[in-house]
Design a protein around this motif. Structure first.
Motif, PDB file in Angstrom:
ATOM      1  N   THR A  71       2.537   4.277   0.964  1.00  0.00           N
ATOM      2  CA  THR A  71       2.584   4.851   2.310  1.00  0.00           C
ATOM      3  C   THR A  71       3.557   6.025   2.339  1.00  0.00           C
ATOM      4  O   THR A  71       4.674   5.929   1.829  1.00  0.00           O
ATOM      5  CB  THR A  71       3.024   3.807   3.349  1.00  0.00           C
ATOM      6  OG1 THR A  71       2.139   2.691   3.299  1.00  0.00           O
ATOM      7  CG2 THR A  71       3.004   4.392   4.756  1.00  0.00           C
ATOM      8  N   CYS A 129      -8.725  14.560  -3.731  1.00  0.00           N
ATOM      9  CA  CYS A 129      -8.750  13.154  -3.327  1.00  0.00           C
ATOM     10  C   CYS A 129     -10.097  12.835  -2.686  1.00  0.00           C
ATOM     11  O   CYS A 129     -10.479  13.451  -1.686  1.00  0.00           O
ATOM     12  CB  CYS A 129      -7.612  12.859  -2.346  1.00  0.00           C
ATOM     13  SG  CYS A 129      -5.967  13.104  -3.041  1.00  0.00           S
ATOM     14  N   ARG A 169       1.317   7.769  -8.095  1.00  0.00           N
ATOM     15  CA  ARG A 169       0.632   7.081  -6.997  1.00  0.00           C
ATOM     16  C   ARG A 169       0.281   8.089  -5.897  1.00  0.00           C
ATOM     17  O   ARG A 169       1.095   8.961  -5.547  1.00  0.00           O
ATOM     18  CB  ARG A 169       1.518   5.979  -6.409  1.00  0.00           C
ATOM     19  CG  ARG A 169       1.950   4.929  -7.402  1.00  0.00           C
ATOM     20  CD  ARG A 169       0.778   4.120  -7.922  1.00  0.00           C
ATOM     21  NE  ARG A 169       0.141   3.343  -6.885  1.00  0.00           N
ATOM     22  CZ  ARG A 169       0.486   2.083  -6.592  1.00  0.00           C
ATOM     23  NH1 ARG A 169       1.450   1.475  -7.262  1.00  0.00           N
ATOM     24  NH2 ARG A 169      -0.164   1.431  -5.652  1.00  0.00           N
ATOM     25  N   LYS A 170      -0.891   7.945  -5.372  1.00  0.00           N
ATOM     26  CA  LYS A 170      -1.297   8.766  -4.237  1.00  0.00           C
ATOM     27  C   LYS A 170      -1.140   7.965  -2.952  1.00  0.00           C
ATOM     28  O   LYS A 170      -1.400   6.759  -2.936  1.00  0.00           O
ATOM     29  CB  LYS A 170      -2.763   9.200  -4.386  1.00  0.00           C
ATOM     30  CG  LYS A 170      -3.041  10.044  -5.613  1.00  0.00           C
ATOM     31  CD  LYS A 170      -4.513  10.377  -5.709  1.00  0.00           C
ATOM     32  CE  LYS A 170      -4.810  11.192  -6.956  1.00  0.00           C
ATOM     33  NZ  LYS A 170      -6.262  11.503  -7.083  1.00  0.00           N
ATOM     34  N   PRO A 171      -0.729   8.623  -1.861  1.00  0.00           N
ATOM     35  CA  PRO A 171      -0.583   7.880  -0.604  1.00  0.00           C
ATOM     36  C   PRO A 171      -1.934   7.411  -0.078  1.00  0.00           C
ATOM     37  O   PRO A 171      -2.875   8.205   0.031  1.00  0.00           O
ATOM     38  CB  PRO A 171       0.057   8.895   0.341  1.00  0.00           C
ATOM     39  CG  PRO A 171      -0.299  10.229  -0.216  1.00  0.00           C
ATOM     40  CD  PRO A 171      -0.374  10.047  -1.712  1.00  0.00           C
ATOM     41  N   GLU A 172      -2.027   6.140   0.186  1.00  0.00           N
ATOM     42  CA  GLU A 172      -3.234   5.579   0.782  1.00  0.00           C
ATOM     43  C   GLU A 172      -3.095   5.424   2.290  1.00  0.00           C
ATOM     44  O   GLU A 172      -4.074   5.156   2.987  1.00  0.00           O
ATOM     45  CB  GLU A 172      -3.552   4.222   0.149  1.00  0.00           C
ATOM     46  CG  GLU A 172      -3.844   4.310  -1.340  1.00  0.00           C
ATOM     47  CD  GLU A 172      -4.133   2.951  -1.943  1.00  0.00           C
ATOM     48  OE1 GLU A 172      -4.522   2.035  -1.184  1.00  0.00           O
ATOM     49  OE2 GLU A 172      -3.956   2.786  -3.166  1.00  0.00           O
ATOM     50  N   GLN A 173      -1.860   5.576   2.768  1.00  0.00           N
ATOM     51  CA  GLN A 173      -1.593   5.535   4.208  1.00  0.00           C
ATOM     52  C   GLN A 173      -0.562   6.611   4.526  1.00  0.00           C
ATOM     53  O   GLN A 173       0.362   6.843   3.749  1.00  0.00           O
ATOM     54  CB  GLN A 173      -1.053   4.162   4.638  1.00  0.00           C
ATOM     55  CG  GLN A 173      -2.015   3.024   4.406  1.00  0.00           C
ATOM     56  CD  GLN A 173      -1.437   1.674   4.793  1.00  0.00           C
ATOM     57  OE1 GLN A 173      -2.155   0.736   5.051  1.00  0.00           O
ATOM     58  NE2 GLN A 173      -0.118   1.570   4.832  1.00  0.00           N
ATOM     59  N   ARG A 191     -10.794   9.871  -1.498  1.00  0.00           N
ATOM     60  CA  ARG A 191     -10.567   8.895  -0.440  1.00  0.00           C
ATOM     61  C   ARG A 191      -9.453   9.399   0.480  1.00  0.00           C
ATOM     62  O   ARG A 191      -8.319   9.571   0.046  1.00  0.00           O
ATOM     63  CB  ARG A 191     -10.180   7.545  -1.041  1.00  0.00           C
ATOM     64  CG  ARG A 191      -9.963   6.458  -0.011  1.00  0.00           C
ATOM     65  CD  ARG A 191      -9.585   5.160  -0.694  1.00  0.00           C
ATOM     66  NE  ARG A 191      -9.324   4.118   0.280  1.00  0.00           N
ATOM     67  CZ  ARG A 191      -8.884   2.901  -0.045  1.00  0.00           C
ATOM     68  NH1 ARG A 191      -8.675   2.597  -1.314  1.00  0.00           N
ATOM     69  NH2 ARG A 191      -8.664   2.006   0.894  1.00  0.00           N
ATOM     70  N   PRO A 208      -6.577   9.186   3.057  1.00  0.00           N
ATOM     71  CA  PRO A 208      -5.673   8.101   3.475  1.00  0.00           C
ATOM     72  C   PRO A 208      -5.885   7.726   4.939  1.00  0.00           C
ATOM     73  O   PRO A 208      -6.302   8.540   5.758  1.00  0.00           O
ATOM     74  CB  PRO A 208      -4.272   8.705   3.260  1.00  0.00           C
ATOM     75  CG  PRO A 208      -4.473   9.859   2.354  1.00  0.00           C
ATOM     76  CD  PRO A 208      -5.839  10.380   2.612  1.00  0.00           C
ATOM     77  N   LYS A 209      -5.611   6.467   5.240  1.00  0.00           N
ATOM     78  CA  LYS A 209      -5.587   6.039   6.633  1.00  0.00           C
ATOM     79  C   LYS A 209      -4.371   6.661   7.298  1.00  0.00           C
ATOM     80  O   LYS A 209      -3.287   6.711   6.709  1.00  0.00           O
ATOM     81  CB  LYS A 209      -5.528   4.525   6.728  1.00  0.00           C
ATOM     82  CG  LYS A 209      -6.769   3.817   6.201  1.00  0.00           C
ATOM     83  CD  LYS A 209      -6.633   2.311   6.326  1.00  0.00           C
ATOM     84  CE  LYS A 209      -7.884   1.612   5.822  1.00  0.00           C
ATOM     85  NZ  LYS A 209      -7.757   0.133   5.914  1.00  0.00           N
ATOM     86  N   THR A 266       0.845  -1.200   0.000  1.00  0.00           N
ATOM     87  CA  THR A 266       0.000   0.000   0.000  1.00  0.00           C
ATOM     88  C   THR A 266       0.874   1.241   0.000  1.00  0.00           C
ATOM     89  O   THR A 266       1.760   1.369   0.859  1.00  0.00           O
ATOM     90  CB  THR A 266      -0.903   0.017   1.252  1.00  0.00           C
ATOM     91  OG1 THR A 266      -1.624  -1.211   1.321  1.00  0.00           O
ATOM     92  CG2 THR A 266      -1.888   1.174   1.190  1.00  0.00           C
TER      93      THR A 266
END
Length: 954
Positions: A751, A867, A830-834, A869, A871-872, A749
């Protein structure tokens, strides 16, 4: 019971109604005109004004009405509740803009909740009130409005984030027993209740008395007054406005007059300080008002120890800490927050220039998994070196002859300091220096003429006066005198008769030499530190304090032993994919190459009057670089400082050196070098370092590396090359977990890792802006490469206010936007998802602000980039400025690198742990304290600790 007042509440009722009428007209006009936007700011301001008027009047009526069922009270409260509800509805209808409407709704609902909490429950659930059914029948409109708001209040009020609870403990690593500087506290009376009282102290002219030290004197005198009604109780006073007792005082409001005796000079201008015959005793009267404020039970501490939420835990701990401070104050200690310093403590060291590092102790109570504990630690503060004033001035100005003293500078240094006279053992405060020297400074002296009762006034010099009193002066004849009187009534004392009192704090920033001296002289072995702390707990005799006994508080004399775990070191990768496992928290590059070495092309060497041969140094550096895989060309220029500039000021020396460098480099067709190696004459404390860095790095954007070698060998040059390569953007080594991703949750993922900190100006530079810096990782799945972003903000402001920042054109110019775009580019879209955030430098009281201010800015910055979504996020606060220390039980050394503690001495509920990531050669290791405030990613305790441990090696 006192009777219910009739006229006063109705008068307040009318005043309040009159205050509300303008607001109603504004609302009506705005609705008719159809232009709500130009009125919105006025409405908000008017709303807050009305809110405080309403709140003040209702509280007044509430306090005056003894019988809560009285019609005045009920009608008044219900009318105001109904009116506020209707006004809030009008506000919401008036505003059509979504963002403004949401804000008004939030403000309005908070107000409804306020009234609901204060009066709704009081009115309809109090046994003294009339039946709620009858009230509902009389005022259906109020309940209709409240019923309308009740379902939507939770959705309108923004959710306030709170720190997460502990999700478990780690299991990895070998176990080790550790001794700590925590001492177990037993509470045998958990049902005890502290009563807090507000203390107001005013002087004879009705001015409030400032200064904690003086306020303590007044309260100490009051305590010894026979009329003081304590019912045999003791009290704890914080020196400010809070007084605490165990159990209540006889009355809720008490008033007293306190007289303090003060020595005063009888004859204005006289320096005669020999006998008490020239003094009179005058008394000052102070008015002390004590009024009840709150009840603070001890029970929340017991709940906190069981991991349960308790709102008053902090209040109860604050009372206990106040008792600790008072205990130290009674022993004559200097108090600095929760630390205390006594002039009897050994171990104080001089750091030069008239400044001494006074060694004392920090003491505070903490709730831990193992129960309530006393955290005792060594502490230090800077004080002025006590002793003769003349010797102090020679030391501060670094001169050996009194004739060389800069007296204007000395006057500023001595102002407001306290001295003690040698000939009569009295204390005074310095206000300045005399205009003339002791032999010329004259004053008017009244004396009797022979046997006559007549007094005559004569002029006499200070020197002759003391000579006539047979007090010899050997050094002060041609030196200024100290003025310890008042502006209109000077009192002169010769310098050699005065000595500085002990424990006078030095609050200015230390010089470079002083900082180096402090670091070298203040190191102690770990077991020595622990023995000193244990001795301090034993000597303080906290168990005998009269405030602790009623609470049943007792403190054990032996330190708490806890269990830690030692994590294995992460594997490193050097050049040519060569793997290496660090040993003892250390590694070197002997026989190894840099993972990614940068080439150095256009560079120069400058030498600020050192004895090193620059040509020989450059050859050795080039040779060492070749062995590490780093290509270094010959320098463009090697510049020696002109000897005529070696005695100039640091700024002048830097400017002249830079001018010479530019001239030589431009002659070779190059505007400026990319890198400059600088040789400094002094190690760690050279005054050229700051101006040189400012000129090159800040003004010109040139990377520099400063050296002050005592010996040049391969190991020294290798360490220099590691710094140079990192500054030029190269990688010295890589974590094996980056090359072959093994860390769970991170390898699959995208990060991003953020590091955030704020630095403030040095002591004495209160107007210097604070610097907020954030670094963000790039090139995922690697996390050894970071991009930095820096902003200035208001002085001493800890919260970063530029993470998300909109300009007038609605463009975000905040820090997070920069770092997110860099991550996007380096990872090819890529976008950070975390996101893992490490925040440094904040106290526990600021955790809610980090969660609800800074984190909210980060979320807004992500949303503003489009964005959909979020990120966590895992948010971790790292604290180094705490007072917990660890040593292996039965050992004299520091804990091994990788030691983790997440039981016994940690918070009973919150998710925190201590970690010693590296080895400390000298001194006591202070482990980094990590607080996990948010973990949406869902790391286990072992995973999170392994990630933190690995990142410490980056």
């Amino acid at each position: 019971m006192r009777p219910v007042p009739h006229s006063s509440p109705f008068m307040w009722f009318l005043v309040t109604v009159m205050a509300l009428i303008p607001t109603q007209f504004i609302l009506l006009y705005s609705a008719v005109a159809g232009k709500p936007y130009q009125w919105i700011s006025n409405l908000i301001r008017q709303y807050f004004l009305v809110k405080w008027i309403v709140r003040a009047s209702v509280f007044y009526v509430y306090s005056q009405c003894t019988f809560r069922e009285h019609a005045t009270y009920q009608y008044y409260v219900l009318y105001l509740t109904s009116w506020c509800s209707n006004v809030l509805v009008a506000y919401i209808k008036l505003v059509s803009d979504e963002r403004q409407s949401k804000m008004i709704k939030q403000i309005g609902c908070q107000h409804v909740i306020l009234f609901g909490k204060l009066f709704y429950g009081e009115l309809f659930h109090n046994q003294h009130c009339a039946s709620s059914d009858r009230m509902r029948a009389l005022f259906p409109a109020v309940f209709a409005v409240l019923a309308l708001y009740t379902p939507i209040i939770p959705s309108l009020i923004p959710r306030e984030r709170v720190a997460i609870s502990r999700c478990g403990i780690g299991r990895n690593g070998r176990q080790i027993n550790l001794a700590t500087n925590h001492f177990k506290v037993s509470v045998n009376a958990p049902d005890a209740v502290f009563f807090q009282y507000n203390v107001l102290i005013k002087s004879e002219n009705n001015q409030e008395v400032e200064g904690r030290r003086f306020r303590r004197k007044v309260m100490d005198k009051l305590y010894r007054t026979p009329t003081f009604q304590l019912d045999g109780k003791c009290f704890a006073f914080d020196g400010g406005k809070a007084l605490y007792t165990v159990g209540s005082l006889p009355l809720k409001k008490l008033k007293y007059s306190v007289e303090l005796d003060e020595a005063a000079v009888k004859r204005s201008g006289s320096p005669d300080l020999i006998g008490m015959e020239t003094f009179c005793i005058r008394s000052k009267t102070f008015k002390v008002k004590i009024s009840f404020a709150a009840r603070i039970p001890m029970k929340p501490i017991a709940l906190a120890l069981n991991g349960l939420e308790a709102e008053n835990t902090g209040d109860a701990l604050r009372v206990l800490d106040t008792i600790l401070r008072q205990h130290a104050a009674k022993r004559g200690c200097l108090l600095v927050r929760q630390s205390f310093f006594h002039d009897d403590f050994s171990g104080s060291v001089s750091v030069g220039e008239g400044v001494t590092a006074c060694r004392g102790f920090h003491s505070s109570f903490r709730t831990t998994q193992g129960g309530l504990s006393l955290n005792m630690d060594q502490s230090s503060t800077m004080i002025l070196t006590p002793g003769p004033v003349l010797e102090f001035l020679l030391a501060t100005q670094n001169v050996s002859n009194p004739c060389a003293i800069d007296w204007e500078k000395a006057s500023k240094m001595l102002k407001n300091l306290r001295v003690k006279t040698r000939h009569n053992n009295m204390e005074f405060k310095i206000i300045g220096l005399s205009e003339q020297v002791c032999n010329d400074q004259r004053f008017l002296l009244k004396k009797r003429n022979g046997d006559s009762s007549k007094e005559e006034t004569v002029q006499i010099t200070v020197y002759d006066y003391f000579q006539s009193r047979k007090i010899p002066l050997t050094k002060s004849r041609f030196l200024p005198c100290l003025d310890v009187g008042k502006v209109n009534g000077p009192i002169y004392l010769p310098l050699e008769l005065c000595s500085l009192l002990s424990l006078q704090r030095y609050t200015k920033a230390l010089s470079s030499k002083q900082r180096v001296s402090l670091g070298e002289k203040s190191k102690l072995l770990p077991h020595t530190c622990m023995q000193i702390v244990k001795g301090a707990v034993r000597d303080c005799c906290y168990g005998d304090d009269p405030m602790f006994k009623p609470c049943g508080i007792s403190i054990e004399g032996h330190s708490t032993v806890c269990i830690g775990r030692v994590l294995g070191p992460p594997k490193l990768i050097f050049g040519r994919r060569e793997g290496y496992t660090p040993r003892g928290g250390r590694w070197n590059f002997n026989g190894k190459k840099l993972y990614n070495a940068n080439e150095i092309k256009n560079w120069a060497i400058v030498n600020f009057s050192t004895h090193w041969d620059m040509k020989q140094l450059s050859q050795k550096l080039i040779s060492c670089g070749a062995s590490k895989g780093m290509s270094i060309r010959r320098p463009l220029s090697e510049i020696e400082e002109d000897l005529e500039w070696s005695n100039a000021g640091p700024v002048e020396r830097v400017e002249k050196m830079f001018e010479t460098l530019c001239e030589q480099v431009e002659a070779k067709g190059i505007v400026l070098p990319d890198f400059i190696l600088c040789l400094l004459p002094e190690k760690k404390c050279c005054n050229i370092y700051g101006p040189w860095k400012k000129k090159n790095l800040h003004e010109m954007g040139i990377i520099t590396q400063c050296l002050s070698p005592t010996e040049i060998n391969d190991q020294y040059l290798t360490n220099v090359l590691l710094k140079i390569n990192s500054k030029l953007g190269g990688k010295n080594s890589l974590l094996a977990d980056e090359h072959i991703p093994n860390l769970p949750h991170l390898k699959d993922t995208p990060t991003m890792i953020l590091g955030m900190d704020v630095s403030h100006g040095s002591p004495g530079q209160s107007d210097a802006p604070s610097i907020a810096a954030v670094v963000g990782s790039t090139h995922w799945p690697l996390f050894s490469t970071y991009r930095a972003s820096v902003r200035t903000q208001l002085p001493n402001m800890e919260m970063i206010d530029s993470l998300f920042k909109l300009e007038q054109n609605e463009q975000d110019v905040g820090i997070i936007r920069e770092l997110l775009l860099e991550f996007f580019e380096s990872t090819r879209g890529r976008k950070p998802e975390q996101i893992i955030i490490f925040r440094d430098g904040v106290s526990e009281s600021q955790f809610p602000q980090i969660l609800n201010i800074e984190l909210e800015q980060i979320v807004k910055a992500v949303e503003y980039l489009g964005c959909t979504r979020i990120p966590k996020i895992t948010l971790i606060v790292a604290q180094k400025n705490h007072h917990t220390k660890l040593i292996p039980y039965g050992s004299t050394s520091n804990p091994p690198p990788g030691t983790v503690v997440d039981t016994q001495i940690v918070h009973p509920r919150n998710y925190d742990f201590y970690m010693c990531a590296h080895k400390a050669e000298i001194g006591t290791t202070r482990p980094t304290h990590y607080h996990v405030l948010l973990d949406e990613i869902g790391f286990s305790a072992d995973e999170l600790q392994n990630i933190v441990h690995s990142l410490c090696y980056v």
